[in-house]
Design an enzyme around this catalytic site. Structure first.
Site, PDB file in Angstrom:
ATOM      1  N   HIS A 255       0.755  -1.206   0.087  1.00  0.00           N
ATOM      2  CA  HIS A 255      -0.035  -0.103  -0.127  1.00  0.00           C
ATOM      3  C   HIS A 255       0.879   1.288   0.019  1.00  0.00           C
ATOM      4  CE1 HIS A 255      -3.136   2.675   1.139  1.00  0.00           C
ATOM      5  NE2 HIS A 255      -3.957   1.603   0.853  1.00  0.00           N
ATOM      6  N   ASP A 308      -7.923  -5.702   0.228  1.00  0.00           N
ATOM      7  CA  ASP A 308      -8.220  -6.636  -0.789  1.00  0.00           C
ATOM      8  C   ASP A 308      -7.764  -8.159  -0.672  1.00  0.00           C
ATOM      9  OD1 ASP A 308      -9.551  -4.717  -2.104  1.00  0.00           O
ATOM     10  OD2 ASP A 308      -7.612  -3.941  -3.295  1.00  0.00           O
TER      11      ASP A 308
HETATM   12  N1  CMC Z   1       4.029  -7.680  -4.035  1.00  0.00           N
HETATM   13  C1  CMC Z   1       5.618  -7.648  -3.970  1.00  0.00           C
HETATM   14  N2  CMC Z   1       6.437  -6.382  -4.112  1.00  0.00           N
HETATM   15  C2  CMC Z   1       5.624  -5.347  -3.648  1.00  0.00           C
HETATM   16  C3  CMC Z   1       4.224  -5.473  -3.598  1.00  0.00           C
HETATM   17  C4  CMC Z   1       3.524  -6.653  -3.717  1.00  0.00           C
HETATM   18  N3  CMC Z   1       1.962  -6.671  -3.646  1.00  0.00           N
HETATM   19  N4  CMC Z   1       3.724  -4.279  -3.392  1.00  0.00           N
HETATM   20  C5  CMC Z   1       4.849  -3.383  -3.410  1.00  0.00           C
HETATM   21  N5  CMC Z   1       6.129  -4.130  -3.651  1.00  0.00           N
HETATM   22  C6  CMC Z   1       7.383  -3.774  -3.718  1.00  0.00           C
HETATM   23  C7  CMC Z   1       7.522  -3.141  -4.994  1.00  0.00           C
HETATM   24  O1  CMC Z   1       8.189  -4.030  -5.864  1.00  0.00           O
HETATM   25  C8  CMC Z   1       8.744  -2.072  -4.701  1.00  0.00           C
HETATM   26  O2  CMC Z   1       9.932  -2.896  -4.459  1.00  0.00           O
HETATM   27  P1  CMC Z   1      11.331  -1.954  -5.042  1.00  0.00           P
HETATM   28  O3  CMC Z   1      11.387  -0.655  -4.065  1.00  0.00           O
HETATM   29  O4  CMC Z   1      12.342  -3.224  -4.719  1.00  0.00           O
HETATM   30  O5  CMC Z   1      11.365  -1.760  -6.475  1.00  0.00           O
HETATM   31  C9  CMC Z   1       8.405  -1.571  -3.369  1.00  0.00           C
HETATM   32  O6  CMC Z   1       7.672  -2.726  -2.778  1.00  0.00           O
HETATM   33  C10 CMC Z   1       7.413  -0.293  -3.287  1.00  0.00           C
HETATM   34  O7  CMC Z   1       6.384  -0.678  -4.276  1.00  0.00           O
HETATM   35  P2  CMC Z   1       5.616   0.342  -5.027  1.00  0.00           P
HETATM   36  O8  CMC Z   1       5.096  -0.461  -6.226  1.00  0.00           O
HETATM   37  O9  CMC Z   1       6.636   1.312  -5.674  1.00  0.00           O
HETATM   38  O10 CMC Z   1       4.680   0.882  -4.376  1.00  0.00           O
HETATM   39  P3  CMC Z   1       3.493   1.881  -4.783  1.00  0.00           P
HETATM   40  O11 CMC Z   1       3.216   2.629  -3.482  1.00  0.00           O
HETATM   41  O12 CMC Z   1       3.733   2.725  -6.059  1.00  0.00           O
HETATM   42  O13 CMC Z   1       2.042   1.038  -4.959  1.00  0.00           O
HETATM   43  C11 CMC Z   1       0.655  -0.820  -4.626  1.00  0.00           C
HETATM   44  C12 CMC Z   1       1.181   0.427  -4.014  1.00  0.00           C
HETATM   45  C13 CMC Z   1      -0.691  -1.100  -3.839  1.00  0.00           C
HETATM   46  C14 CMC Z   1      -0.053  -0.306  -6.119  1.00  0.00           C
HETATM   47  C15 CMC Z   1       1.418  -1.872  -4.705  1.00  0.00           C
HETATM   48  O14 CMC Z   1       1.757  -2.098  -3.431  1.00  0.00           O
HETATM   49  C16 CMC Z   1       0.845  -3.005  -5.444  1.00  0.00           C
HETATM   50  O15 CMC Z   1       1.068  -3.145  -6.698  1.00  0.00           O
HETATM   51  N6  CMC Z   1       0.219  -4.283  -4.697  1.00  0.00           N
HETATM   52  C17 CMC Z   1      -0.577  -5.243  -5.466  1.00  0.00           C
HETATM   53  C18 CMC Z   1      -1.853  -4.901  -5.843  1.00  0.00           C
HETATM   54  C19 CMC Z   1      -2.828  -4.492  -4.717  1.00  0.00           C
HETATM   55  O16 CMC Z   1      -3.068  -5.356  -3.872  1.00  0.00           O
HETATM   56  N7  CMC Z   1      -3.572  -3.352  -4.952  1.00  0.00           N
HETATM   57  C20 CMC Z   1      -4.609  -3.055  -3.819  1.00  0.00           C
HETATM   58  C21 CMC Z   1      -4.157  -1.778  -3.028  1.00  0.00           C
HETATM   59  S1  CMC Z   1      -5.092  -1.541  -1.313  1.00  0.00           S
HETATM   60  C22 CMC Z   1      -6.615  -1.229  -1.797  1.00  0.00           C
HETATM   61  C23 CMC Z   1      -7.174  -0.462  -3.142  1.00  0.00           C
HETATM   62  O17 CMC Z   1      -6.588   0.714  -3.092  1.00  0.00           O
HETATM   63  O18 CMC Z   1      -7.663  -0.746  -3.939  1.00  0.00           O
END
Ligand code: CMC
Length: 372
Positions: A255, A308
């Site tokens: 998140h 989720d």
């Molecule tokens: N699985 C594996 N690695 C992850 C995940 C994950 N679910 N989420 C974040 N990371 C890692 C990511 O690879 C990155 O690593 P590095 O710094 O080495 O490149 C680091 O953590 C930061 O992640 P980010 O993608 O830059 O974080 P963000 O704030 O841009 O994205 C997010 C947030 C929710 C889109 C992301 O965590 C994600 O894609 N999660 C999976 C999809 C998900 O469950 N979405 C629902 C979100 S909560 C409810 C909603 O809003 O609907």
């Protein structure tokens, strides 16, 4: 290239509004609507009362609550022409595609003199009907008309299945958990549309399109798909390690704001644990094992289950197919979308950020010879 500006990809750390609607404390794992902790609201409130709180800023008195309940329950039915059109939609249309399209169509059927708030109520009342009707149409089942005497969530489950399941109050409380969550992607998208002074149907169409993506609300459906692919507890380790090796995101984790356990995931997990453990609820054991592996693996990155991850297990218990999970998210989040749109417009300024151009310059047009 214009180097005067720094690009904040994903608007990470950028504030775009001042808001009194909710507070998301990502370090402490707290979610507060209008000053009330989410744990207090799920214990004592219901969908309609919390919607009133989010829209108006304080809890309603009895008359105010009755008024809102009656407005919501009277506006549930869809125009006949829309129902007939829905029957012509391709049966394999995803419920989010149907929801996005029908919300957009409803704009043509709304009274032009309605206030933004009346339209917000109208859509909040009709979204459950769109979802339930599509479930019935898609499965060649007769439509079940909305019942005015039932509460919002009760009526939804009744229109889906013709009966109100045991523990339905947990479904109502799950809606409370999804009603609002600060400036998330779909709320921001809806606020951008609102800032152009567009109408509420366009605002909510924008929001639904944004919520649909698997990085946002679409994740709940993907989580269940993952559990299905895993199949059994013995396969969890291999499956998850394979995803990690391929550097794929694990759905239902991570998140932008919560750097600890998402309080909504904690609540959902506890409900499932406390209430259903004796019933051996489907997917729960697999989910616990996935959580253990992912949380351990990504301790340093502070990645925990988000809302989720556990919501689908609950919806599946009620017999709701996974394609309908994200529409249910929308059915609750419309409250936050409309509250933010109305709040932002009190002090409106159109959103117009910039992109830093790094393409070619000073090219001269040359006519292409020989092309008619
Ligand atoms: N699985 C594996 N690695 C992850 C995940 C994950 N679910 N989420 C974040 N990371 C890692 C990511 O690879 C990155 O690593 P590095 O710094 O080495 O490149 C680091 O953590 C930061 O992640 P980010 O993608 O830059 O974080 P963000 O704030 O841009 O994205 C997010 C947030 C929710 C889109 C992301 O965590 C994600 O894609 N999660 C999976 C999809 C998900 O469950 N979405 C629902 C979100 S909560 C409810 C909603 O809003 O609907």
């Amino acid at each position: 290239m214009d180097i005067e500006f720094e690009v904040k990809y994903g608007l990470d750390g950028v504030a775009v509004a001042i808001s009194s609607i909710s507070c998301v404390d990502g370090e402490k794992g707290k979610l507060v609507y209008r000053g009330f902790e989410i744990e207090d609201l799920i214990q004592n409130s219901n969908f309609e009362e919390t919607a009133y709180l989010i829209w108006f800023g304080s809890l309603p008195n009895e008359n105010e609550l009755d008024f809102l309940i009656s407005m919501l329950s009277k506006k549930r039915e869809l125009p006949n022409q829309i129902i007939e059109m829905m029957k012509l939609f391709p049966k394999n249309s995803h419920p989010m595609e149907v929801l996005r399209s029908v919300v957009s169509m409803l704009g043509m059927y709304s009274k032009k003199e309605n206030s933004t708030f009346e339209n917000a109520i109208n859509l909040t009342a009709k979204i459950p009907t769109i979802i339930a009707y599509w479930y019935r149409i898609r499965n060649d089942l007769p439509l079940i008309k909305p019942k005015e005497s039932l509460k919002h969530s009760e009526n939804f489950l009744y229109m889906m299945f013709g009966k109100i399941p045991e523990h339905f109050n947990l479904f109502d409380k799950a809606l409370i958990l999804h009603e609002e969550q600060g400036m998330n992607a779909s709320t921001f998208a809806s606020t951008v549309t609102a800032s152009t002074l567009s109408d509420i149907y366009s605002i909510i169409t924008t929001a639904i399109g944004t919520l649909k993506g698997p990085l946002h609300g679409g994740a709940n459906e993907k989580v269940l798909k993952m559990f299905d692919e895993i199949g059994s507890i013995e396969n969890v380790e291999f499956y998850i390690n394979n995803l990690i090796e391929k550097k794929e995101k694990i759905m239902g984790f991570g998140h932008r704001i919560y750097k600890t356990y998402d309080p909504r995931a904690k609540i959902l997990k506890n409900w499932i644990k406390e209430i259903f453990i004796n019933n051996n609820i489907k997917y729960f054991e697999i989910a616990l094992k996935v959580e253990e592996i992912v949380v351990n693996k990504f301790k340093d990155k502070k990645i925990y289950p988000n809302v989720d991850f556990y919501s689908g297990i609950l919806y599946n218990y009620f017999g709701i197919p996974k394609e309908f999970f994200t529409p249910i998210f929308a059915m609750a989040r419309i409250v936050g979308w409309t509250a933010h749109a109305m709040e932002y417009c009190k002090n409106n300024r159109i959103f117009r950020p910039k992109a830093i151009y790094n393409g070619p310059k000073n090219l001269k047009y040359k006519e292409v010879k020989g092309v008619e």
